[in-house]
Design a protein around this motif. Structure first.
Motif, PDB file in Angstrom:
ATOM      1  N   PHE A 125       0.774  -1.243   0.064  1.00  0.00           N
ATOM      2  CA  PHE A 125      -0.117   0.206  -0.139  1.00  0.00           C
ATOM      3  C   PHE A 125       0.739   1.085   0.044  1.00  0.00           C
ATOM      4  O   PHE A 125       0.201   2.370  -0.509  1.00  0.00           O
ATOM      5  N   SER A 249      -7.537  -6.842   0.984  1.00  0.00           N
ATOM      6  CA  SER A 249      -8.690  -5.602   0.818  1.00  0.00           C
ATOM      7  C   SER A 249      -8.790  -5.059  -0.552  1.00  0.00           C
ATOM      8  O   SER A 249      -8.758  -5.901  -1.413  1.00  0.00           O
ATOM      9  N   ARG A 250      -8.481  -3.958  -0.829  1.00  0.00           N
ATOM     10  CA  ARG A 250      -8.763  -3.457  -2.070  1.00  0.00           C
ATOM     11  C   ARG A 250      -7.835  -4.111  -3.166  1.00  0.00           C
ATOM     12  O   ARG A 250      -7.896  -4.616  -4.089  1.00  0.00           O
ATOM     13  N   LYS A 253      -9.198  -7.488  -3.855  1.00  0.00           N
ATOM     14  CA  LYS A 253      -9.988  -7.624  -5.023  1.00  0.00           C
ATOM     15  C   LYS A 253      -9.148  -7.669  -6.504  1.00  0.00           C
ATOM     16  O   LYS A 253      -9.294  -8.339  -7.109  1.00  0.00           O
ATOM     17  N   SER A 273     -10.802  -9.427   1.340  1.00  0.00           N
ATOM     18  CA  SER A 273     -11.149  -8.677  -0.065  1.00  0.00           C
ATOM     19  C   SER A 273     -12.518  -7.946  -0.044  1.00  0.00           C
ATOM     20  O   SER A 273     -12.645  -7.074  -0.605  1.00  0.00           O
ATOM     21  N   GLU A 287     -20.304  -3.514   3.434  1.00  0.00           N
ATOM     22  CA  GLU A 287     -20.030  -2.295   2.497  1.00  0.00           C
ATOM     23  C   GLU A 287     -21.005  -2.953   1.209  1.00  0.00           C
ATOM     24  O   GLU A 287     -20.880  -4.151   0.987  1.00  0.00           O
ATOM     25  N   ILE A 292     -19.625   1.537  -2.140  1.00  0.00           N
ATOM     26  CA  ILE A 292     -18.140   1.511  -2.870  1.00  0.00           C
ATOM     27  C   ILE A 292     -17.917   2.173  -4.032  1.00  0.00           C
ATOM     28  O   ILE A 292     -16.951   2.856  -4.221  1.00  0.00           O
ATOM     29  N   PHE A 296     -15.332   5.296  -3.777  1.00  0.00           N
ATOM     30  CA  PHE A 296     -14.271   4.917  -4.618  1.00  0.00           C
ATOM     31  C   PHE A 296     -14.804   4.755  -6.094  1.00  0.00           C
ATOM     32  O   PHE A 296     -14.703   3.795  -6.683  1.00  0.00           O
ATOM     33  N   TRP A 299     -12.653   2.536  -8.627  1.00  0.00           N
ATOM     34  CA  TRP A 299     -12.023   1.666  -8.649  1.00  0.00           C
ATOM     35  C   TRP A 299     -12.675   0.519  -9.697  1.00  0.00           C
ATOM     36  O   TRP A 299     -12.119  -0.406 -10.242  1.00  0.00           O
ATOM     37  N   TRP A 340     -16.890  -5.002   7.859  1.00  0.00           N
ATOM     38  CA  TRP A 340     -17.317  -4.144   6.680  1.00  0.00           C
ATOM     39  C   TRP A 340     -17.136  -4.998   5.398  1.00  0.00           C
ATOM     40  O   TRP A 340     -17.778  -4.835   4.441  1.00  0.00           O
ATOM     41  N   HIS A 390      -9.253  -6.182  10.465  1.00  0.00           N
ATOM     42  CA  HIS A 390      -9.037  -6.295   8.966  1.00  0.00           C
ATOM     43  C   HIS A 390      -7.468  -5.914   8.961  1.00  0.00           C
ATOM     44  O   HIS A 390      -6.995  -4.930   9.387  1.00  0.00           O
TER      45      HIS A 390
END
Ligand code: GCU
Length: 409
Positions: A125, A249-250, A253, A273, A287, A292, A296, A299, A340, A390
């Protein structure tokens, strides 16, 4: 501001199981036209492609074109890194399109004593220098999201953030078991902000174009594409046997979508994810797609916005993303306090994808398996729900390494 908040206001996140809407997930083994699929050949010929194309055009978005040029260069190497445990290489990858170019660095550690190592590949990240305190890791120049805890200020990484994310990367454990580790800073592929003027997307624009077209890629698909470009190097490194793509996480994905789009990945791990990753969208727990796409907007593909708060209209759900990875090893992981990301929705998704694995005589999460804290289910399609928040912890890596020993080596 009144108008924008009215437009973007989202229903409050639901964390109450009794308020989960009645939903049915689409059957991966029935085509959109209603035809039943009974074996792996029918799956590949009739069903896999239509599901893939739906995810590609309506969810993550299509890659617009091929590259003009790809190059790489080992810019730094040390055969006695990390106290003699590893060989370190830093590889500069360059890609070109329409006379525009983008560069990113791969940090690679290979275990000494294993000339043909399996490697975990995953984005970080905040920069390659954050995953280790190794003083020789190059500090990224790319835009970085500010984070006071991690000492990232003025959108730039500095020496102050070296090693700040070591806790998420069990590098010693991997090396001790004979695994290598490759990582890339995701911001070098596409800075994570709602701005399509920079990053990978901008290389592909036709004259006058300022953002991707409706069915084209958002940032997650761009990050997935970057993982494949890292793979272009890794698959030619003669000291590497195979590559397991990993993400949290992101970036989990992105790892799942990379696993679905690129068959060269020998295994796939989606850690926490959540929405738009492993979690079922139709449960609307934690979420949601509406959330989302609002927080975002960059995304996913623009076309995905039509499903915001209309999850019931989707002809697919995320278990079918998992099914696209079959029969390759896949590990879905949750954390119990990470509501979440909807741990139950992630578990069910793995369970519902299992019938596609079974077409290939591979095991996954059976209908009698139960979701229990810290009770991993390790099959070709594996699952665990760790205690805690998380994050990526040593517990997670202990499971991934043990699973990879059996299924993905
Ligand atoms: C946010 C976002 C999630 C994402 C997470 C992360 O919480 O809503 O979808 O997974 O950030 O990347 O840490």
């Amino acid at each position: 501001t009144l108008i924008t908040s009215a437009l973007t206001a989202q229903p409050e996140a639901n964390y109450d199981e009794t308020k989960v809407p009645k939903f049915s997930v689409p059957d991966p083994l029935v085509t959109f036209g209603g035809e039943a699929i009974t074996d792996s050949q029918q799956w590949e010929e009739k069903r896999k492609l239509e599901i893939y194309q739906f995810f590609e055009k309506q969810i993550y978005g299509k890659v617009p074109a091929l590259l003009d040029e790809y190059s790489f260069k080992v810019i730094e190497q040390d055969n006695n890194a990390l106290g003699g445990k590893a060989q370190r290489k830093q590889i500069a990858v360059g890609i070109k399109k329409n006379n525009r170019s983008l560069n990113f660095n791969i940090l690679l550690y290979l275990p000494i004593g294993n000339e043909n190592a399996p490697v975990f590949l995953g984005y970080n990240f905040h920069g390659n220098h954050t995953v280790t305190d190794d003083p020789n890791v190059i500090i990224t120049e790319a835009w970085n999201e500010n984070n006071e805890d991690l000492k990232i200020r003025n959108n730039k990484a500095t020496e102050a953030s070296r090693g700040v994310r070591m806790n998420r990367w069990a590098i010693d454990k991997m090396l001790d078991k004979g695994y290598g580790i490759a990582t890339v800073y995701y911001g070098e592929i596409d800075p994570d902000k709602n701005d399509f003027s920079d990053g990978l997307h901008s290389l592909f624009y036709e004259e006058g174009q300022t953002k991707p077209k409706t069915n084209e890629w958002g940032s997650i698909a761009a990050w997935a594409y970057g993982l494949s470009r890292a793979m272009d190097y890794l698959e030619n490194d003669t000291n590497i046997s195979n590559v397991i793509v990993f993400g949290h996480s992101r970036l989990g994905k992105a790892a799942l979508w990379a696993g679905a789009t690129d068959l060269r990945f020998a295994g796939v791990i989606g850690n926490d994810s959540g929405c738009g990753g492993a979690a079922l969208s139709k449960r609307k727990f934690g979420e949601t797609i509406g959330q989302i796409n609002t927080s975002f907007p960059h995304w996913f593909s623009e076309s995905f916005k039509k499903y915001s708060n209309k999850e019931e209209m989707l002809p697919v759900d995320q278990h079918e993303l998992l099914a696209l990875i079959a029969p390759r090893p896949l590990y879905v992981a949750s954390a119990v306090e990470d509501e979440w990301a909807d741990p139950k929705g992630e578990f069910l998704s793995a369970q519902y994808a299992t019938k596609v694995y079974e077409l290939y005589d591979k095991k996954g999460i059976s209908s009698t398996d139960v979701q229990e804290v810290n009770h991993p289910i390790k099959q070709t399609l594996a699952y665990h729900m760790r205690s805690g928040k998380h994050d990526v912890t040593d517990y997670d890596w202990d499971q991934y390494i043990a699973w990879a020993e059996t299924f993905a080596k």
